[in-house]
Motif scaffolding. Structure first.
Motif, PDB file in Angstrom:
ATOM      1  N   LEU A 237       5.139   9.518 -13.239  1.00 31.35           N
ATOM      2  CA  LEU A 237       6.696   9.427 -13.126  1.00 31.35           C
ATOM      3  C   LEU A 237       7.238   8.437 -11.907  1.00 31.35           C
ATOM      4  O   LEU A 237       7.927   7.734 -11.966  1.00 31.35           O
ATOM      5  CB  LEU A 237       7.565  10.657 -13.288  1.00 31.35           C
ATOM      6  CG  LEU A 237       7.219  11.516 -14.467  1.00 31.35           C
ATOM      7  CD1 LEU A 237       7.907  12.908 -14.300  1.00 31.35           C
ATOM      8  CD2 LEU A 237       8.098  10.867 -15.459  1.00 31.35           C
ATOM      9  N   TRP A 238       6.524   8.891 -11.048  1.00 26.85           N
ATOM     10  CA  TRP A 238       6.849   8.165  -9.674  1.00 26.85           C
ATOM     11  C   TRP A 238       6.216   6.678  -9.995  1.00 26.85           C
ATOM     12  O   TRP A 238       7.191   5.816  -9.511  1.00 26.85           O
ATOM     13  CB  TRP A 238       5.994   8.761  -8.398  1.00 26.85           C
ATOM     14  CG  TRP A 238       6.019   8.092  -7.073  1.00 26.85           C
ATOM     15  CD1 TRP A 238       6.791   7.697  -6.274  1.00 26.85           C
ATOM     16  CD2 TRP A 238       4.620   7.052  -6.810  1.00 26.85           C
ATOM     17  NE1 TRP A 238       6.294   6.948  -5.276  1.00 26.85           N
ATOM     18  CE2 TRP A 238       5.329   6.508  -5.540  1.00 26.85           C
ATOM     19  CE3 TRP A 238       3.495   6.926  -7.420  1.00 26.85           C
ATOM     20  CZ2 TRP A 238       4.344   5.786  -4.831  1.00 26.85           C
ATOM     21  CZ3 TRP A 238       2.759   6.081  -6.677  1.00 26.85           C
ATOM     22  CH2 TRP A 238       3.102   5.459  -5.555  1.00 26.85           C
ATOM     23  N   LEU A 239       5.038   6.462 -10.366  1.00 31.48           N
ATOM     24  CA  LEU A 239       4.611   4.819 -10.608  1.00 31.48           C
ATOM     25  C   LEU A 239       5.683   4.292 -11.499  1.00 31.48           C
ATOM     26  O   LEU A 239       6.032   3.131 -11.183  1.00 31.48           O
ATOM     27  CB  LEU A 239       3.411   5.046 -11.370  1.00 31.48           C
ATOM     28  CG  LEU A 239       2.668   3.726 -11.598  1.00 31.48           C
ATOM     29  CD1 LEU A 239       2.483   3.083 -10.282  1.00 31.48           C
ATOM     30  CD2 LEU A 239       1.553   3.840 -12.433  1.00 31.48           C
TER      31      LEU A 239
ATOM     32  N   THR B  45      16.957   4.630  -4.191  1.00 26.25           N
ATOM     33  CA  THR B  45      15.705   3.969  -3.465  1.00 26.25           C
ATOM     34  C   THR B  45      14.612   5.027  -3.542  1.00 26.25           C
ATOM     35  O   THR B  45      14.701   6.119  -3.696  1.00 26.25           O
ATOM     36  CB  THR B  45      16.041   4.181  -1.797  1.00 26.25           C
ATOM     37  OG1 THR B  45      17.203   3.040  -1.760  1.00 26.25           O
ATOM     38  CG2 THR B  45      14.738   3.412  -1.358  1.00 26.25           C
ATOM     39  N   VAL B  46      13.520   4.264  -4.163  1.00 28.47           N
ATOM     40  CA  VAL B  46      12.217   4.995  -4.469  1.00 28.47           C
ATOM     41  C   VAL B  46      11.301   5.023  -3.195  1.00 28.47           C
ATOM     42  O   VAL B  46      11.054   4.000  -2.479  1.00 28.47           O
ATOM     43  CB  VAL B  46      11.587   4.709  -5.712  1.00 28.47           C
ATOM     44  CG1 VAL B  46      10.202   5.388  -5.979  1.00 28.47           C
ATOM     45  CG2 VAL B  46      12.385   4.586  -6.956  1.00 28.47           C
ATOM     46  N   ALA B  47      10.858   5.998  -2.767  1.00 25.17           N
ATOM     47  CA  ALA B  47       9.878   6.209  -1.610  1.00 25.17           C
ATOM     48  C   ALA B  47       8.676   5.482  -1.947  1.00 25.17           C
ATOM     49  O   ALA B  47       8.297   5.557  -3.137  1.00 25.17           O
ATOM     50  CB  ALA B  47       9.620   7.531  -1.205  1.00 25.17           C
TER      51      ALA B  47
ATOM     52  N   VAL C  69       0.800  -1.030   0.129  1.00 25.57           N
ATOM     53  CA  VAL C  69       0.050   0.019  -0.174  1.00 25.57           C
ATOM     54  C   VAL C  69       0.843   1.107  -0.009  1.00 25.57           C
ATOM     55  O   VAL C  69       1.453   1.568   0.973  1.00 25.57           O
ATOM     56  CB  VAL C  69      -1.010  -0.035   1.283  1.00 25.57           C
ATOM     57  CG1 VAL C  69      -1.665   1.298   1.112  1.00 25.57           C
ATOM     58  CG2 VAL C  69      -1.848  -1.387   1.228  1.00 25.57           C
ATOM     59  N   MET C  70       0.899   1.879  -1.080  1.00 24.47           N
ATOM     60  CA  MET C  70       1.636   3.081  -1.209  1.00 24.47           C
ATOM     61  C   MET C  70       0.524   4.114  -1.294  1.00 24.47           C
ATOM     62  O   MET C  70      -0.529   4.141  -1.203  1.00 24.47           O
ATOM     63  CB  MET C  70       2.385   3.125  -2.330  1.00 24.47           C
ATOM     64  CG  MET C  70       3.481   1.926  -2.432  1.00 24.47           C
ATOM     65  SD  MET C  70       4.960   1.880  -3.599  1.00 24.47           S
ATOM     66  CE  MET C  70       5.489   0.207  -3.241  1.00 24.47           C
TER      67      MET C  70
END
Length: 199
Positions: A155-157, A130-132, A93-94
């Motif tokens: 872009l984050w996805l 590392t991606v948050a 769950v993000m």
């Protein structure tokens, strides 16, 4: 992609390297949120079927079957307790956090975030950033469709899934087309910066 470009230049390639280099197929699902079908009735005659939890369950089963490499799924915080149990335990769950959002009268605290369920994705190397598990970006305005996602979300996805040039990402609910538009720009930019060096 960039990871594959590094591997091609390596003297020895391990099975783990090949897993990073594999071309992958991802999906993103942004269906009408449970209970919100009426907001999309003018855009699609079947919008009201999304007020039935079983329709969301069928979509999750489709994602698990057709997209084993990975997928993302947007929903509302008020329906997370209904939809999350439909998912496999490995789902994370993000969050999409909205610094600017629509504040409604008599709704306090405001609903200023949305869950994003993420399954799978490309395994990251230790050299990669590392991606948050959250992104903070404002809602879109005047896109003509309720719930349209901003380019920063897309872009984050892509980063969360580890999607890179050569992969595909299917937008199952294209709406405004912003995900495909952002993906095209994203991969073209990667192609410019990660071309193989001339011999």
């Amino acid at each position: 992609g960039p990871a594959c470009a590094r591997i091609r230049g390596a003297d020895a390639v391990t099975p783990e390297d090949m897993a990073v280099c594999k071309v992958m197929r991802f999906a993103y699902a942004d269906p009408p949120y449970l209970g919100c079908g009426k907001l999309y009735a003018k855009h699609h005659p079947d919008a009201l079927i999304w007020d039935d939890p079983a329709t969301h369950r069928d979509l999750i089963l489709r994602l698990m079957d057709e997209y084993p490499d990975g997928w993302g799924y947007s929903l509302s915080s008020t329906t997370l307790h209904t939809i999350l149990p439909m998912c496999p335990p490995a789902v994370r769950v993000m969050a999409w956090v909205k610094p600017f959002c629509s504040f409604k009268p008599n709704v306090n605290p405001a609903y200023a975030w949305e869950p994003v369920l993420v399954m799978g994705g490309r395994k990251r190397t230790r050299e990669e950033p590392t991606v948050a598990d959250f992104v903070a970006c404002n809602i879109t305005l005047q896109r003509g469709l309720t719930g349209a996602k901003p380019p920063a979300f897309c872009l984050w996805l892509f980063s969360v899934l580890g999607a890179t040039e050569g992969d595909t990402i299917d937008d199952l609910f294209p709406g405004t087309g912003i995900l495909a538009e952002t993906w095209d720009a994203y991969t073209r930019q990667q192609g410019l910066f990660h071309k193989p060096a001339a011999k």
